[in-house]
Design an enzyme around this catalytic site. Sequence first.
Site, PDB file in Angstrom:
ATOM      1  N   GLY A 200      10.609  43.332  32.291  1.00 46.54           N
ATOM      2  CA  GLY A 200      11.882  42.666  32.050  1.00 46.54           C
ATOM      3  C   GLY A 200      12.169  42.457  30.575  1.00 46.54           C
ATOM      4  O   GLY A 200      11.501  43.013  29.703  1.00 46.54           O
ATOM      5  N   TYR A 201      13.182  41.628  30.301  1.00 47.00           N
ATOM      6  CA  TYR A 201      13.730  41.452  28.956  1.00 47.00           C
ATOM      7  C   TYR A 201      14.100  42.838  28.418  1.00 47.00           C
ATOM      8  O   TYR A 201      13.649  43.282  27.365  1.00 47.00           O
ATOM      9  CB  TYR A 201      12.763  40.704  28.032  1.00 47.00           C
TER      10      TYR A 201
ATOM     11  N   HIS B 277      13.921  50.677  27.803  1.00 49.91           N
ATOM     12  CA  HIS B 277      13.927  50.622  29.269  1.00 49.91           C
ATOM     13  C   HIS B 277      15.127  51.391  29.827  1.00 49.91           C
ATOM     14  O   HIS B 277      15.024  52.061  30.860  1.00 49.91           O
ATOM     15  CB  HIS B 277      14.024  49.170  29.746  1.00 49.91           C
TER      16      HIS B 277
ATOM     17  N   GLN C 270      -1.311  53.530  28.287  1.00 49.51           N
ATOM     18  CA  GLN C 270      -0.924  53.158  29.654  1.00 49.51           C
ATOM     19  C   GLN C 270      -0.384  54.366  30.415  1.00 49.51           C
ATOM     20  O   GLN C 270      -0.734  54.596  31.584  1.00 49.51           O
ATOM     21  CB  GLN C 270       0.143  52.054  29.590  1.00 49.51           C
TER      22      GLN C 270
ATOM     23  N   MET D 169      11.276  49.737  19.812  1.00 50.02           N
ATOM     24  CA  MET D 169      11.820  48.614  20.586  1.00 50.02           C
ATOM     25  C   MET D 169      10.732  48.046  21.483  1.00 50.02           C
ATOM     26  O   MET D 169       9.946  48.774  22.083  1.00 50.02           O
ATOM     27  CB  MET D 169      13.001  49.076  21.419  1.00 50.02           C
TER      28      MET D 169
ATOM     29  N   ASP E   1       3.931  52.926  25.279  1.00 52.54           N
ATOM     30  CA  ASP E   1       2.617  52.493  25.764  1.00 52.54           C
ATOM     31  C   ASP E   1       1.844  53.756  26.139  1.00 52.54           C
ATOM     32  O   ASP E   1       1.666  54.064  27.313  1.00 52.54           O
ATOM     33  CB  ASP E   1       2.782  51.551  26.955  1.00 52.54           C
TER      34      ASP E   1
HETATM   35  P1  AMP Z   1       7.382  46.772  29.423  1.00 55.50           P
HETATM   36  O1  AMP Z   1       8.558  46.052  30.012  1.00 55.50           O
HETATM   37  O2  AMP Z   1       7.175  46.502  27.982  1.00 55.50           O
HETATM   38  O3  AMP Z   1       6.134  46.626  30.260  1.00 55.50           O
HETATM   39  O4  AMP Z   1       7.735  48.314  29.489  1.00 55.50           O
HETATM   40  C1  AMP Z   1       8.167  48.911  30.678  1.00 55.50           C
HETATM   41  C2  AMP Z   1       8.257  50.395  30.461  1.00 55.50           C
HETATM   42  O5  AMP Z   1       9.178  50.664  29.402  1.00 55.50           O
HETATM   43  C3  AMP Z   1       6.935  51.033  30.061  1.00 55.50           C
HETATM   44  O6  AMP Z   1       6.816  52.303  30.691  1.00 55.50           O
HETATM   45  C4  AMP Z   1       7.085  51.169  28.568  1.00 55.50           C
HETATM   46  O7  AMP Z   1       6.314  52.210  28.014  1.00 55.50           O
HETATM   47  C5  AMP Z   1       8.559  51.474  28.441  1.00 55.50           C
HETATM   48  N1  AMP Z   1       9.034  51.132  27.091  1.00 55.50           N
HETATM   49  C6  AMP Z   1       8.912  49.931  26.455  1.00 55.50           C
HETATM   50  N2  AMP Z   1       9.429  50.004  25.219  1.00 55.50           N
HETATM   51  C7  AMP Z   1       9.866  51.276  25.051  1.00 55.50           C
HETATM   52  C8  AMP Z   1      10.480  51.986  23.969  1.00 55.50           C
HETATM   53  N3  AMP Z   1      10.760  51.407  22.801  1.00 55.50           N
HETATM   54  N4  AMP Z   1      10.792  53.289  24.163  1.00 55.50           N
HETATM   55  C9  AMP Z   1      10.512  53.909  25.345  1.00 55.50           C
HETATM   56  N5  AMP Z   1       9.931  53.290  26.385  1.00 55.50           N
HETATM   57  C10 AMP Z   1       9.610  51.996  26.253  1.00 55.50           C
END
Ligand code: AMP
Length: 285
Positions: free
Chosen positions: A31-32, A37, A153, A184, A150
């Site tokens: 989220g957020y 995303h 991950q 981001m 990530d």
């Molecule tokens: P998170 O909400 O941070 O757990 O991220 C959820 C998904 O969004 C994960 O697969 C992250 O790798 C991806 N994600 C987060 N930030 C970015 C970004 N700046 N660019 C591309 N994918 C992202």
Amino acid sequence: VEHYTEAKAFQDRTLALRHEGKRIGFVPTMGYLHEGHRLLMRLAREHADVVIVSLFVNPTQFGPGEDLASYPRDLLRDNEACRAEGVDVLFHPEPGEMYAPDHSLYVVEETLSLGLCGATRPTHFRGVCTVCTKLFNLAQPHTVVMGEKDFQQLQVIRRLVRDLNVPIRVIGAPIVREPDGLAMSSRNRYLSPSERAQALCLHRALETARAAFSAGERRVPVLKEAMRAVIADAPAARIDYMELVDADTLEPREAADTGTRAILAVYVGSTRLIDNAALAGPGGV
Ligand code: AMP
């Protein structure tokens, strides 16, 4: 956007969608939501009839003393982003809905998870693998889209899908950056204005390594030293790790080549930021 907070009701819905022959694209998030995303949602759309997003700040992937309680949350704003991207279904359970009080089973990846973030956060990838397995069973996706932001991950989840024969295609999405280059992240909101400026050192360090590689430098110690010097210029920055690894195995390289990924985690003040880039090619930088 259809909302679900109950695991059973959500799974009933996704099983029915599958029964109707719909192709499901899934984007798991905490989220957020930001533009990174939203790119994942758009990529999911290209591969699916139905796009499902989950918002879940997963307690099992946070260690003691980490930012579970303070992690930013904003359901109204996230709902708006999902609506704007044409997301069909949103799943946002409470922790108690995902983990029974006597929950006793985890999914553990035993190789790719050990180094890099796994060295600093020893139970992190166990939490990620466990929650992703649960979310995959609930969302019933044909395709999952995850970000290269990530990178470890992403590789761990690819391994989970391979080694446990999960019938899902994993698609990696390039890193979306702010105009000045900062990757981001929901955690960027923790940064003070001075830290926000200094947080650029991660991107600068990656750019420095890429420029040196493109000028012909292949010596890993030299490339790492150049990156270290860039980080050292930011007084609030402290390196957690900084490595040049093989993109597939995540093993440190002796000499850099086109399959090498520069990957780092840096504390800026008390906020831990991560970033990475391929040394050669587009690299997402
Ligand atoms: P998170 O909400 O941070 O757990 O991220 C959820 C998904 O969004 C994960 O697969 C992250 O790798 C991806 N994600 C987060 N930030 C970015 C970004 N700046 N660019 C591309 N994918 C992202």
